[in-house]
Scaffold this motif. Structure first.
Motif, PDB file in Angstrom:
ATOM      1  N   ASP A  19       0.827  -1.202   0.000  1.00  0.00           N
ATOM      2  CA  ASP A  19       0.000   0.000   0.000  1.00  0.00           C
ATOM      3  C   ASP A  19       0.863   1.255   0.000  1.00  0.00           C
ATOM      4  OD1 ASP A  19      -2.297  -1.498  -0.023  1.00  0.00           O
ATOM      5  OD2 ASP A  19      -2.692  -1.288   2.126  1.00  0.00           O
ATOM      6  N   GLU A  20       1.967   1.196   0.726  1.00  0.00           N
ATOM      7  CA  GLU A  20       2.861   2.358   0.760  1.00  0.00           C
ATOM      8  C   GLU A  20       3.517   2.597  -0.595  1.00  0.00           C
ATOM      9  OE1 GLU A  20       4.550   2.763   5.293  1.00  0.00           O
ATOM     10  OE2 GLU A  20       5.299   1.094   4.082  1.00  0.00           O
ATOM     11  N   ILE A  21       3.825   1.529  -1.314  1.00  0.00           N
ATOM     12  CA  ILE A  21       4.422   1.685  -2.640  1.00  0.00           C
ATOM     13  C   ILE A  21       3.498   2.509  -3.531  1.00  0.00           C
ATOM     14  CG2 ILE A  21       5.060   0.468  -4.755  1.00  0.00           C
ATOM     15  CD1 ILE A  21       6.156  -1.782  -2.953  1.00  0.00           C
ATOM     16  N   ALA A  22       2.209   2.190  -3.511  1.00  0.00           N
ATOM     17  CA  ALA A  22       1.252   2.963  -4.305  1.00  0.00           C
ATOM     18  C   ALA A  22       1.254   4.429  -3.878  1.00  0.00           C
ATOM     19  CB  ALA A  22      -0.148   2.362  -4.159  1.00  0.00           C
ATOM     20  N   GLY A  23       1.403   4.674  -2.599  1.00  0.00           N
ATOM     21  CA  GLY A  23       1.459   6.048  -2.112  1.00  0.00           C
ATOM     22  C   GLY A  23       2.688   6.785  -2.594  1.00  0.00           C
ATOM     23  N   VAL A  24       3.833   6.095  -2.649  1.00  0.00           N
ATOM     24  CA  VAL A  24       5.056   6.732  -3.126  1.00  0.00           C
ATOM     25  C   VAL A  24       4.968   7.002  -4.629  1.00  0.00           C
ATOM     26  CG1 VAL A  24       7.557   6.518  -3.360  1.00  0.00           C
ATOM     27  CG2 VAL A  24       6.438   5.756  -1.263  1.00  0.00           C
ATOM     28  N   VAL A  25       4.372   6.079  -5.378  1.00  0.00           N
ATOM     29  CA  VAL A  25       4.143   6.343  -6.805  1.00  0.00           C
ATOM     30  C   VAL A  25       3.359   7.641  -6.960  1.00  0.00           C
ATOM     31  CG1 VAL A  25       2.938   5.546  -8.881  1.00  0.00           C
ATOM     32  CG2 VAL A  25       4.284   3.934  -7.516  1.00  0.00           C
ATOM     33  N   ASN A  26       2.362   7.829  -6.114  1.00  0.00           N
ATOM     34  CA  ASN A  26       1.570   9.063  -6.188  1.00  0.00           C
ATOM     35  C   ASN A  26       2.386  10.284  -5.789  1.00  0.00           C
ATOM     36  OD1 ASN A  26      -1.100  10.287  -6.706  1.00  0.00           O
ATOM     37  ND2 ASN A  26      -0.960  10.851  -4.546  1.00  0.00           N
ATOM     38  N   GLN A  27       3.365  10.114  -4.888  1.00  0.00           N
ATOM     39  CA  GLN A  27       4.246  11.243  -4.554  1.00  0.00           C
ATOM     40  C   GLN A  27       4.990  11.742  -5.793  1.00  0.00           C
ATOM     41  OE1 GLN A  27       6.880  10.189  -1.312  1.00  0.00           O
ATOM     42  NE2 GLN A  27       5.195   9.578   0.032  1.00  0.00           N
ATOM     43  N   TYR A  28       5.493  10.807  -6.592  1.00  0.00           N
ATOM     44  CA  TYR A  28       6.156  11.200  -7.835  1.00  0.00           C
ATOM     45  C   TYR A  28       5.168  11.891  -8.776  1.00  0.00           C
ATOM     46  CZ  TYR A  28      10.441   8.475  -6.949  1.00  0.00           C
ATOM     47  OH  TYR A  28      11.617   7.991  -6.455  1.00  0.00           O
ATOM     48  N   ARG A  29       3.979  11.324  -8.895  1.00  0.00           N
ATOM     49  CA  ARG A  29       2.952  11.908  -9.763  1.00  0.00           C
ATOM     50  C   ARG A  29       2.638  13.339  -9.326  1.00  0.00           C
ATOM     51  NH1 ARG A  29      -2.295  12.811  -9.151  1.00  0.00           N
ATOM     52  NH2 ARG A  29      -3.624  12.917 -11.026  1.00  0.00           N
ATOM     53  N   GLN A  30       2.419  13.519  -8.027  1.00  0.00           N
ATOM     54  CA  GLN A  30       2.092  14.857  -7.530  1.00  0.00           C
ATOM     55  C   GLN A  30       3.291  15.790  -7.656  1.00  0.00           C
ATOM     56  OE1 GLN A  30      -1.085  15.853  -6.464  1.00  0.00           O
ATOM     57  NE2 GLN A  30      -0.067  17.836  -6.784  1.00  0.00           N
ATOM     58  N   GLY A  31       4.489  15.270  -7.454  1.00  0.00           N
ATOM     59  CA  GLY A  31       5.685  16.087  -7.641  1.00  0.00           C
ATOM     60  C   GLY A  31       5.787  16.613  -9.058  1.00  0.00           C
ATOM     61  N   ALA A  32       5.429  15.772 -10.034  1.00  0.00           N
ATOM     62  CA  ALA A  32       5.455  16.218 -11.429  1.00  0.00           C
ATOM     63  C   ALA A  32       4.424  17.310 -11.667  1.00  0.00           C
ATOM     64  CB  ALA A  32       5.196  15.032 -12.351  1.00  0.00           C
ATOM     65  N   LEU A  33       3.222  17.136 -11.130  1.00  0.00           N
ATOM     66  CA  LEU A  33       2.194  18.176 -11.268  1.00  0.00           C
ATOM     67  C   LEU A  33       2.627  19.466 -10.585  1.00  0.00           C
ATOM     68  CD1 LEU A  33      -0.977  15.979 -10.625  1.00  0.00           C
ATOM     69  CD2 LEU A  33      -0.329  17.065 -12.790  1.00  0.00           C
ATOM     70  N   ASN A  34       3.250  19.347  -9.419  1.00  0.00           N
ATOM     71  CA  ASN A  34       3.745  20.536  -8.718  1.00  0.00           C
ATOM     72  C   ASN A  34       4.815  21.244  -9.540  1.00  0.00           C
ATOM     73  OD1 ASN A  34       2.050  19.842  -6.622  1.00  0.00           O
ATOM     74  ND2 ASN A  34       3.668  19.065  -5.286  1.00  0.00           N
ATOM     75  N   ALA A  35       5.666  20.454 -10.212  1.00  0.00           N
ATOM     76  CA  ALA A  35       6.721  21.053 -11.033  1.00  0.00           C
ATOM     77  C   ALA A  35       6.122  21.869 -12.180  1.00  0.00           C
ATOM     78  CB  ALA A  35       7.642  19.963 -11.581  1.00  0.00           C
ATOM     79  N   ILE A  36       5.083  21.353 -12.800  1.00  0.00           N
ATOM     80  CA  ILE A  36       4.433  22.119 -13.865  1.00  0.00           C
ATOM     81  C   ILE A  36       3.807  23.388 -13.296  1.00  0.00           C
ATOM     82  CG2 ILE A  36       2.625  22.068 -15.617  1.00  0.00           C
ATOM     83  CD1 ILE A  36       5.166  20.353 -16.202  1.00  0.00           C
TER      84      ILE A  36
END
Length: 366
Positions: free
Chosen positions: A148-165
């Motif tokens: 479950d935590e792995i899925a959460g970390v994947v989302n951290q990368y996803r959100q980090g990319a959105l934040n970068a934009i």
């Protein structure tokens, strides 16, 4: 054979570059509050003449933090700080992407919430150190991420990319190299999992590909790149058969619509595009290039002459330059006009401090 002039424009994905050189990602530890500041604005603006800047590694969460004075991309204040950087680079005519990062086990409990253990693919400690407020210290042994935590970390990368934009970046690079979290899933010297994230090369590459797919879905593959370091062992993150895992990873990344893949080739005595080898690992950058049909950015002690060779042969569409840009912010313009470079920066200035040895290096016009 390509006849590309390295000083001519080139487009990688959505990145329209003025030349075939990128500024490689380099941790400089100048953000003591984890927020980009005035000297960082100056530093990146000064290097806007490079075709594309890849920022220093930038953590996607507090959990992903591993060393002092590295910036993040997960709070409103950090996003606003990076917006000042991207605005300055764009005003100077440059392009810039954010390298998004989770360090995994290369951390210390002092940097984790409630003094918790760092996380990794497995509870595998190694000969790993990091910089804390108390100096260079052994890392705290990690614990394994749950599914479950792995899925959460994947989302951290996803959100980090959105934040970068949101922060004005032209795109992102996923840091999958150098012994950090994604590398800790790829390599069996760390990854001892017995579920579908461990064991086979397909399983060990799963986290990398899930992160890549999540980021591509969030911001578009044309604004996404990945960095791998198949030929080096960093932070005691090793693999028993690196050719197998990295051949599989590169073949799978070839199926994704990335702007480019950057491969760190450092460690070769002679240029791989000429010799096809130089490694005692049994495979070379040339072997991986055969598996990747997209845009490739080569990295690893390249100079102007070896960059020309890599570009002319078609081995790479562009070359990333690191330490020379520390000392000579207008490295591309100096080479284009035949002007000498500044003296190298002393290692004492590589990490930490203020503007000295960082944002005070003169351009040729100064």
């Amino acid at each position: 054979m390509s006849t590309a002039d390295p000083f001519s424009p080139v487009t990688l994905g959505s990145f329209a570059m003025a030349n075939h050189f990128l500024m490689a990602p380099m941790t400089r530890a100048r953000a003591p509050e984890r927020v980009p500041n005035d000297i960082m604005v100056d530093y990146y603006r000064q290097r806007a003449g490079t075709g594309l800047i890849i920022t220093e590694a930038t953590q996607v969460s507090d959990q992903g933090t591993g060393s002092i004075a590295t910036p993040g991309i997960h709070t409103a204040e950090q996003i606003a700080g990076w917006r000042r950087v991207t605005d300055a680079v764009h005003a100077a005519g440059g392009r810039i992407i954010c390298q998004i990062w989770h360090v995994g086990r290369v951390s210390h409990s002092k940097m984790q919430a409630n003094d918790e253990q760092p996380v990794s693919s497995s509870a595998t400690a190694g000969e790993v150190n990091t910089f804390t407020a108390d100096g260079f210290e052994p890392c705290t042994p990690p614990r394994a991420l749950t599914r479950d935590e792995i899925a959460g970390v994947v989302n951290q990368y996803r959100q980090g990319a959105l934040n970068a934009i949101e922060a004005g970046f032209d795109g992102v690079q996923i840091h999958a190299a150098s012994g950090y979290l994604i590398d800790q899933f790829l390599r069996d010297g760390v990854n001892q999992r017995e579920d579908d994230y461990g064991g086979s090369v397909e399983n060990r590459a799963r986290f990398l590909l899930e992160v890549t797919d999540a980021v591509c879905d969030a911001i578009g593959g044309e604004r996404t790149s990945v960095r791998l370091s198949p030929f080096t062992v960093t932070w005691d993150c090793s693999d028993s058969h690196p050719e197998s895992i990295f051949s599989h990873a590169v073949s799978e990344l070839d199926k994704r619509p990335l702007a480019f893949l950057e491969i760190v080739e450092r460690g070769f005595d002679s240029l791989a595009v000429d010799t096809g080898g130089g490694s005692d690992l049994g495979f070379s950058p040339v072997d991986l290039r055969k598996l990747y049909r997209g845009n490739l950015v080569a990295n690893g002690c390249y100079d102007l002459e070896s960059a020309r060779t890599a570009l002319a042969s078609g081995h790479a569409q562009a070359v990333s330059i690191g330490r020379p840009l520390m000392s000579t912010p207008d490295w591309v313009a100096r080479h284009a006009s035949g002007q000498p470079l500044n003296d190298d920066i002393e290692p004492v200035f590589w990490y930490g401090g203020a503007g000295e040895g960082y944002s005070d290096q003169p351009a040729a016009s100064e």
